[in-house]
Design a protein around this motif. Structure first.
Motif, mmCIF file in Angstrom:
data_model
loop_
_atom_site.group_PDB
_atom_site.id
_atom_site.type_symbol
_atom_site.label_atom_id
_atom_site.label_comp_id
_atom_site.label_asym_id
_atom_site.label_seq_id
_atom_site.Cartn_x
_atom_site.Cartn_y
_atom_site.Cartn_z
ATOM 1 N N GLY A 17 0.822 -1.205 0.000
ATOM 2 C CA GLY A 17 0.000 0.000 0.000
ATOM 3 C C GLY A 17 0.853 1.250 0.000
ATOM 4 N N PHE A 18 0.212 2.369 0.272
ATOM 5 C CA PHE A 18 0.841 3.685 0.232
ATOM 6 C C PHE A 18 0.879 4.232 1.650
ATOM 7 C CE2 PHE A 18 -0.252 2.681 -3.983
ATOM 8 C CZ PHE A 18 0.505 3.465 -4.826
ATOM 9 N N HIS A 19 2.088 4.570 2.129
ATOM 10 C CA HIS A 19 2.295 4.927 3.532
ATOM 11 C C HIS A 19 2.994 6.276 3.652
ATOM 12 C CE1 HIS A 19 1.324 0.735 4.385
ATOM 13 N NE2 HIS A 19 2.136 0.438 3.376
ATOM 14 N N LEU A 20 2.464 7.154 4.511
ATOM 15 C CA LEU A 20 3.133 8.429 4.774
ATOM 16 C C LEU A 20 4.404 8.185 5.579
ATOM 17 C CD1 LEU A 20 0.209 10.829 5.707
ATOM 18 C CD2 LEU A 20 1.889 11.161 3.877
ATOM 19 N N ILE A 21 5.524 8.736 5.106
ATOM 20 C CA ILE A 21 6.804 8.546 5.795
ATOM 21 C C ILE A 21 7.501 9.882 6.052
ATOM 22 C CG2 ILE A 21 7.155 6.185 4.995
ATOM 23 C CD1 ILE A 21 9.125 7.377 2.871
ATOM 24 N N THR A 40 6.532 8.829 -3.768
ATOM 25 C CA THR A 40 5.798 9.914 -4.412
ATOM 26 C C THR A 40 5.375 10.908 -3.345
ATOM 27 O OG1 THR A 40 4.126 10.413 -6.097
ATOM 28 C CG2 THR A 40 3.466 8.917 -4.348
ATOM 29 N N ILE A 41 4.865 12.044 -3.783
ATOM 30 C CA ILE A 41 4.338 13.076 -2.885
ATOM 31 C C ILE A 41 2.875 13.271 -3.226
ATOM 32 C CG2 ILE A 41 4.436 15.524 -2.258
ATOM 33 C CD1 ILE A 41 7.451 15.414 -2.883
ATOM 34 N N ASN A 42 2.036 13.256 -2.177
ATOM 35 C CA ASN A 42 0.618 13.496 -2.409
ATOM 36 C C ASN A 42 -0.072 13.800 -1.089
ATOM 37 O OD1 ASN A 42 -2.137 13.290 -3.702
ATOM 38 N ND2 ASN A 42 -0.814 12.667 -5.401
ATOM 39 N N GLU A 43 -1.382 13.677 -1.057
ATOM 40 C CA GLU A 43 -2.276 14.025 0.057
ATOM 41 C C GLU A 43 -1.802 13.455 1.389
ATOM 42 O OE1 GLU A 43 -5.333 15.227 2.264
ATOM 43 O OE2 GLU A 43 -5.652 15.513 0.123
ATOM 44 N N ASN A 44 -1.713 14.315 2.411
ATOM 45 C CA ASN A 44 -1.246 13.846 3.714
ATOM 46 C C ASN A 44 -2.330 13.827 4.786
ATOM 47 O OD1 ASN A 44 -1.603 16.513 4.420
ATOM 48 N ND2 ASN A 44 0.484 16.860 5.096
ATOM 49 N N ALA A 45 -3.557 14.209 4.451
ATOM 50 C CA ALA A 45 -4.590 14.326 5.471
ATOM 51 C C ALA A 45 -5.622 13.196 5.426
ATOM 52 C CB ALA A 45 -5.300 15.676 5.340
ATOM 53 N N ILE A 92 0.566 22.504 2.076
ATOM 54 C CA ILE A 92 -0.124 22.196 3.330
ATOM 55 C C ILE A 92 -0.699 20.786 3.368
ATOM 56 C CG2 ILE A 92 -2.338 23.189 2.634
ATOM 57 C CD1 ILE A 92 -2.498 24.258 5.574
ATOM 58 N N TRP A 93 -1.106 20.251 2.231
ATOM 59 C CA TRP A 93 -1.719 18.925 2.185
ATOM 60 C C TRP A 93 -0.795 17.875 1.578
ATOM 61 C CZ3 TRP A 93 -5.356 19.450 5.417
ATOM 62 C CH2 TRP A 93 -6.149 20.584 5.440
ATOM 63 N N GLN A 94 0.512 18.143 1.525
ATOM 64 C CA GLN A 94 1.441 17.206 0.896
ATOM 65 C C GLN A 94 2.252 16.419 1.920
ATOM 66 O OE1 GLN A 94 3.605 19.945 -1.729
ATOM 67 N NE2 GLN A 94 2.673 18.867 -3.464
ATOM 68 N N GLY A 95 2.490 15.163 1.601
ATOM 69 C CA GLY A 95 3.353 14.308 2.390
ATOM 70 C C GLY A 95 4.108 13.361 1.472
ATOM 71 N N ILE A 96 5.179 12.786 1.994
ATOM 72 C CA ILE A 96 5.997 11.845 1.226
ATOM 73 C C ILE A 96 5.478 10.437 1.498
ATOM 74 C CG2 ILE A 96 8.332 10.974 0.814
ATOM 75 C CD1 ILE A 96 9.319 13.663 2.115
ATOM 76 N N TYR A 97 5.222 9.694 0.419
ATOM 77 C CA TYR A 97 4.715 8.327 0.520
ATOM 78 C C TYR A 97 5.796 7.307 0.199
ATOM 79 C CZ TYR A 97 -0.238 9.839 -0.428
ATOM 80 O OH TYR A 97 -1.492 10.399 -0.430
#
Length: 140
Positions: free
Chosen positions: A16-20, A51-56, A115-120
């Protein structure tokens, strides 16, 4: 120029896709010494990606996993490289589609993400071991 480089070993993650983002920031606190620069994050694997995408909203990460599995299905009859199971070749294709690195601006010692970006971490294998990242923060 200032240059800090660290290796980060992430523990095993489920497919899956995980915020790191937080793990990366904890691993390279020296980034705070950089006023203007870049953080380059590279994954040393061929069956996971970044990748970088939605963090919320976690449903975005669920939808990423669902969609990429439709784009790159398992058990396609034309796959030849299946030595490690049905997720083997699809994981390599997914990793190439998503990419092996991301680059983020550093401003006043902090990542200059939206503001809504995080590293996956995009984990494409069912039973992967931990993943290794190279973090390179550089600038002035």
């Amino acid at each position: 120029m200032i240059l800090h480089q660290k290796q980060l070993k992430l523990p095993p993650s489920a497919r899956g896709f995980h915020l790191i983002t937080k793990e990366i920031l904890r691993a390279i606190p020296e980034m705070k010494t950089i006023k203007t620069g870049m953080l380059h994050v590279f994954i040393k694997h061929t069956s996971a990606s970044l990748t970088i995408n939605e963090n919320a909203d976690a449903t975005v990460r669920t939808d990423f996993e669902s969609h990429i599995n439709v784009m790159v299905p398992e058990d396609a009859p034309y796959y030849i490289h299946t030595y490690e199971g049905p997720d083997d070749m699809p994981a390599h294709i997914k990793a190439s589609l998503m990419g092996a690195s991301v680059q983020i601006p550093i401003t006043n010692g902090k990542l200059n993400l939206g503001i809504w970006q995080g590293i996956y971490l995009c984990e494409h294998r069912d039973h992967a071991r931990g993943r290794n990242l190279v973090l390179s923060a550089y600038g002035i």
